[in-house]
Design a protein around this motif. Structure first.
Motif, short mmCIF file in Angstrom:
data_model
loop_
_atom_site.label_atom_id
_atom_site.label_comp_id
_atom_site.label_asym_id
_atom_site.label_seq_id
_atom_site.Cartn_x
_atom_site.Cartn_y
_atom_site.Cartn_z
N ALA A 591 0.84 -1.20 0.00
CA ALA A 591 0.00 0.00 0.00
C ALA A 591 0.87 1.25 0.00
N LEU A 594 2.30 1.68 -3.45
CA LEU A 594 1.29 2.16 -4.40
C LEU A 594 0.97 3.64 -4.14
N VAL A 615 -6.45 18.31 -19.22
CA VAL A 615 -6.68 17.20 -20.14
C VAL A 615 -7.68 17.64 -21.20
N ILE A 711 -9.60 -0.72 -1.46
CA ILE A 711 -10.30 -0.08 -2.58
C ILE A 711 -9.88 1.38 -2.71
N ALA A 714 -6.35 1.57 -4.15
CA ALA A 714 -6.35 1.20 -5.57
C ALA A 714 -6.98 2.31 -6.40
N PHE A 717 -4.58 5.36 -6.63
CA PHE A 717 -3.47 4.98 -7.49
C PHE A 717 -3.89 5.02 -8.95
N SER A 718 -5.00 4.37 -9.24
CA SER A 718 -5.44 4.26 -10.62
C SER A 718 -5.81 5.61 -11.20
N VAL A 721 -2.61 7.56 -12.02
CA VAL A 721 -1.91 7.00 -13.17
C VAL A 721 -2.67 7.36 -14.45
N THR A 722 -4.00 7.25 -14.41
CA THR A 722 -4.79 7.57 -15.59
C THR A 722 -4.68 9.05 -15.95
N LEU A 725 -1.61 9.44 -17.75
CA LEU A 725 -1.77 8.90 -19.10
C LEU A 725 -2.50 9.90 -20.00
N LEU A 726 -3.62 10.45 -19.48
CA LEU A 726 -4.39 11.39 -20.29
C LEU A 726 -3.59 12.65 -20.60
N SER A 728 -0.44 12.75 -20.90
CA SER A 728 0.57 12.42 -21.90
C SER A 728 -0.03 12.34 -23.29
N MET A 729 -1.34 12.14 -23.37
CA MET A 729 -1.97 12.04 -24.67
C MET A 729 -2.53 13.37 -25.15
N THR A 730 -2.57 14.35 -24.27
CA THR A 730 -3.14 15.65 -24.65
C THR A 730 -2.23 16.32 -25.68
N MET B 1 -7.34 10.98 -29.43
CA MET B 1 -7.66 10.67 -28.02
C MET B 1 -8.41 9.36 -27.93
N ALA B 10 -7.57 2.30 -16.85
CA ALA B 10 -7.79 2.73 -15.46
C ALA B 10 -8.40 1.60 -14.66
N PHE B 13 -5.72 -0.98 -13.89
CA PHE B 13 -4.83 -0.52 -12.81
C PHE B 13 -5.53 -0.67 -11.46
N ALA B 14 -6.78 -0.20 -11.41
CA ALA B 14 -7.50 -0.25 -10.13
C ALA B 14 -7.69 -1.69 -9.69
N ALA B 17 -4.32 -3.19 -8.63
CA ALA B 17 -3.86 -2.68 -7.33
C ALA B 17 -4.69 -3.27 -6.20
N TYR B 18 -6.00 -3.34 -6.42
CA TYR B 18 -6.88 -3.90 -5.38
C TYR B 18 -6.53 -5.37 -5.14
N LEU B 21 -3.49 -6.05 -3.06
CA LEU B 21 -3.61 -5.68 -1.66
C LEU B 21 -4.40 -6.70 -0.86
#
Lengths: 803, 132
Positions: A591, A594, A615, A711, A714, A717-718, A721-722, A725-726, A728-730, B1, B10, B13-14, B17-18, B21
């Motif tokens: 944890a 992450l 974004v 939860i 996670a 974290f997600s 990260v997203t 990612l977004l 980086s795509m802009t 896009m 996403a 990843f979620a 990660a879950y 854990l």
């Protein structure tokens, strides 16, 4: 400071290297060299002394400079200005006599420890010479730390005794910690002035002014002072010095009286031209010095152990040296350093002789040794007289000169406590020190022979008596007598030119004409001296009655015990914290790992000024087939996560893998498509094999809060990260400097140089071939690991069956 | 896009990660697999891939317009193989740990106290002890 012409000299590095070379020799070959090692160390001391003595005279300063770390402006710079040279001569001169003494003194010790002893002693001497001669602040710090380390080794010489280990550790903790703080101060000074060169700072009024004007100046001086105070055992760091007396007596004489503890005042002398005008200089130094001086004098009077007495008076003298520097009295300070090194060195060495002879250092059990030890008695009398400040010894001249200074210096009258208080405190401390000197000499050598002081015992006191096989050193009395005679000779010479000459050489800032003479000149200093003497005699005579006054200072709360308790609780605290944080729960580690992603990425985004508002979302370019795959991927992921049986989870994970490989089709990447399908198939077989042996999922594996926590982690974290990612795509945020696609890039190279149309393949096997080689190595290593893991049990069970 | 794919990533990843854990070795292996797939897709998107571009097969070194950038699939290829290797090692470890300790819960494994360490210091033995 008088302008000196600087001449380059190779003698300086030679004088410095000599002890270090001998240290290496003694440490490596010590067992084979035996007592010869001691002679070599003594010879090295003498050699350094003569080399330094032979340096050019007073109109020129020898220096040596080679770039060491030119990137940060650090030079290996040595400089023998009069003050540094004086200190270096003191170090090597006393070092010679101490080494000479130690040859005989240590001869009956454990031979296995001797290489370390001589090595550390020689290295210490080299480091002290380094402190004296360094013209670079970082270099000085380096040598400063070497003295702490060698002091640790020397105090802990008898490493089988818990008291020696604890004393060594205490000294190391205090002095090394102070050394680190000193390093901070040094770096601050260098940051403000832009140079590490001591002469470069002290000789440049503009730099000094810039330093004094800087808001960092009090902090820098404060850090340097912590270093000074720890090294020279000033209040409130005074407690390590008495505990360091577990060291062999030559070590106590050399390190903890004559030289190392004087590194503090020496550095004050170096800093006086730089920081002397800072408002905090006088009050801080004078106050700390006064407290240390009085505390040491009082405690010395109460002690009964010879070395403890000397350690306490050393503390007192060091406080006095600090006090003098507080008032800018550099020349008196240097004189007192010399005087103290001579008489205190002699007295320590005498204490060692007494200890060897009578097997006790307790004054209550000593007495009447004058007939058995006539020459040490003579040395002790001379040194004691110098300590008490009786003419014609050097101590008298020193005392006269600093009384003179204290009575006339403007800095003293500017001090908050006032001139009267300072002078009274100094007289009082001197009264105590003189009475202690009387107690030491009279208590040991005069009076009746006591019961406990019987000669004999089962271990031979003198090595050169019982051990004829090895070349033993000179008789033990040589060194103390030489040092004590030095105090006498310098006292007698003082009337002519030596002392004045010395004062002349080291005078940096003179508040009023300074003259000392052996013939007492009537005046307030003389009356103070004589009054002090009379009071000392009275105090000595009343020592029995004084002893009945309860000692309320530092009896119930000894500072060294407090420190040790503090260090121990620090260690316990560290243990507690790491046991709580690193408690072995893998979930917690995961944890934390992450969560570090959102934290670090968040910091980076905040610095770049980016957030989710940057974004730009546009319509998807994916074909309907791709959209369909994305939906399927989401569903398969959800099933893999929420599966209640292992088989569900395995199949869903495999499905995810195959959907991803289909996405590689959408993105026109046949190579990874093939790899993914292959790997996914093999993995599935592997997983199913393992499933045969593994238990099913537990019905309920986590508590509700545990689930929610997982939860939450996670999700955070997600999301982050997203977001990355977004971003980086802009379109506006990504750089389209694609080196592969442009003509002549990797794609063209693949065909032209690699000879392959499939650019991905060429890169893998050709351009990144070393990488791919590593990849294969990983596969082989994993294969071996799997094999070993599976086989380990079989071997053991077979062994168990056989047994 | 490519928003739909980003959302799918996403979710991966979620979910990954879950899963790692959760206190179950097999779920951790599953989570690890999901995370590796998520990262591989992420590299595709970060690499600026467009579904309209052509596969990086070079016919003429002077005409490379419209071809894929070969570097992301290249890196992904390595990543796939390595994550397979690590996943295989994980699975084996799961099995061996279960065999040895009879549990598939990492939290239920016995925590070795420092005094158990072979030749290591006992708890608190590193602290200096002083004689009073």
């Amino acid at each position: 400071m008088a302008p000196h012409s600087t001449i380059p000299s190779n003698v300086l590095p030679a004088a410095l290297a000599l002890p270090f070379a001998v240290a290496a020799l003694a440490a490596l070959l010590g067992r084979r060299l035996g007592a010869v090692a001691g002679w070599i160390v003594a010879a090295a001391a003498a050699g350094s002394f003569l080399l330094l003595l032979d340096l050019p005279g007073h109109d020129a300063v020898a220096s040596f400079r080679v770039p060491w770390l030119p990137e940060i402006g650090v030079d290996f710079a040595l400089r023998a200005d009069p003050f540094g040279r004086f200190f270096a001569l003191l170090v090597s001169g006393v070092g010679f006599f101490v080494a000479l003494y130690a040859i005989s003194y240590m001869a009956d010790g454990d031979e296995r420890r001797m290489p370390r002893f001589w090595g550390a002693l020689a290295a210490f001497m080299g480091a002290m010479l380094g402190i004296a001669l360094s013209d670079d602040l970082l270099l000085l710090f380096l040598f400063w730390e070497i003295t702490s380390l060698s002091s640790f080794l020397l105090i802990g010489h008898h490493d089988d005794e818990p008291a020696a280990r604890a004393g060594a550790l205490l000294a190391l903790q205090v002095t090394a910690l102070g050394g680190l703080v000193l390093a901070v101060g040094v770096l601050l000074v260098a940051q403000v002035t832009g140079t590490f060169s001591i002469s470069g700072i002290a000789g440049d009024p503009a730099r000094i002014q810039a330093l004094l004007d800087s808001p960092l100046a009090p902090g820098a001086l404060g850090c340097i002072l912590v270093g000074v105070f720890t090294k020279s055992a000033q209040f409130p760091f005074h407690f390590w010095l008495p505990r360091a007396m577990v060291a062999p007596t030559p070590v106590s004489a050399y390190l903890h009286a004559a030289t190392m503890v004087k590194a503090g005042p020496f550095l004050l002398g170096r800093m006086l031209p730089v920081f002397g005008q800072l408002p905090m200089w006088t009050p801080v130094l004078a106050t700390v010095g006064l407290v240390t001086m009085l505390l040491g004098a009082w405690k010395a009077f109460r002690e009964t152990d010879l070395k403890a007495i000397l350690a306490r008076t050393t503390g007192s003298t060091l406080g006095f040296l600090t006090l003098l520097y507080g008032f800018g009295a550099a020349e008196q300070d240097a004189l007192q350093m010399l005087n103290h090194a001579l008489y205190k060195g002699a007295l320590f060495l005498v204490a060692g002789i007494v200890d060897h002879h009578a097997h006790t250092r307790d004054l209550r059990r000593l007495g009447g040794l004058r007939r058995e030890l006539p020459l040490p008695f003579l040395a002790a009398v001379l040194a004691g007289l110098s300590m008490a400040g009786v003419p014609p010894l050097l101590g008298f001249l020193v005392k006269e000169s600093f009384y003179d200074e204290l009575l006339h210096s403007d800095a003293v009258s500017g001090f908050a406590l006032g001139r009267g208080f300072v002078v009274a405190a100094c007289v009082l401390a001197n009264v105590f020190v003189a009475a202690v000197a009387a107690k030491f000499v009279i208590g040991t050598f005069l009076g009746e022979r006591r019961e406990g002081a019987s000669r004999g015992g089962h271990h031979a006191p003198h090595a050169h008596v019982d051990d004829g096989a090895r070349p033993a050193g000179p008789p033990l009395w040589v060194s103390p007598l030489a040092l004590a005679l030095g105090a006498l000779a310098l006292g007698l010479l003082g009337a002519t030119d030596f002392t004045g000459h010395l004062a002349e050489a080291i005078a940096s800032r003179r508040s009023h004409p300074f003259h000392v003479s052996l013939i007492p000149t009537p005046g307030l200093p003389l009356w103070l001296s004589m009054g002090g003497m009379a009071m000392a005699v009275a105090l000595y005579l009343a020592r029995g009655r004084m002893g009945r006054i309860p000692d309320l200072v530092e009896t119930h709360h000894r500072p060294d015990r407090l420190w040790e308790r503090m260090v121990a609780s620090l260690a316990v605290l560290g243990e507690e914290v790491s046991m709580r944080w690193q408690n072995g729960s893998l979930r917690r580690y995961l944890a934390a790992t992450l969560l570090s992603v959102p934290v670090l990425a968040g910091l980076a985004l905040a610095r770049a000024g980016l957030s989710h508002r940057d974004v730009v979302v546009s319509l998807s370019e994916l074909p309907w087939f791709g959209l369909f795959l994305c939906v399927l991927l989401g569903i398969a992921t959800m099933i893999a996560v929420t599966a209640t049986t292992r088989l569900q989870a395995s199949i869903a994970t495999t499905t995810v893998g195959f959907i991803v490989s289909m996405l590689f089709v959408v993105y026109r990447s046949p190579d990874i498509l093939l790899t993914q399908i292959l790997i996914e198939t093999v993995s599935t077989i592997f997983v199913l094999l393992v499933l045969l042996f593994m238990p099913g999922f537990p019905r309920r594996d986590m508590s509700a809060p545990g689930h929610l926590g997982a939860i939450a982690v996670a999700t955070v974290f997600s999301l982050v990260v997203t977001l990355l990612l977004l971003l980086s795509m802009t379109p506006g945020l990504r750089e389209n400097a694609n080196i592969a696609v442009r003509p002549g890039g990797l794609l063209s190279l693949a065909l032209e140089k690699g000879g392959g149309a499939n650019a991905v393949n060429v890169i893998i096997v050709d351009i990144r071939s070393l990488d791919t080689n590593g990849e294969i190595t990983v596969l082989v290593a994993v294969g071996l690991c799997v094999y070993a893991l599976l086989r380990a049990r079989r071997a053991r069970s077979e062994g168990g069956a056989g047994a | 896009m490519e928003l739909p794919l980003a959302i799918a990533i996403a979710l991966l990843f979620a979910g990954g990660a879950y899963s790692i854990l959760r206190p179950n070795f097999f779920r951790i292996v599953v989570g690890f697999g999901l995370l590796s797939n998520a990262v591989n897709l992420l590299m595709i998107l970060c690499g600026g891939f467009r579904s309209q571009a052509a596969a990086p097969f070079v016919a003429d070194p002077h005409r490379v317009d419209g071809l894929m950038d070969p570097i992301p699939p290249d890196i992904i290829l390595t990543a796939i193989v390595i994550s397979f290797a690590v996943g295989a090692l994980f699975l084996t470890l799961c099995y061996v740990v279960y065999r040895e300790y009879g549990t598939d819960d990492p939290e239920a494994l016995p925590v070795r106290e420092p005094e158990d360490w072979a030749g290591g210091p006992a708890r608190g033995a590193g602290l200096p002890r002083y004689e009073e």
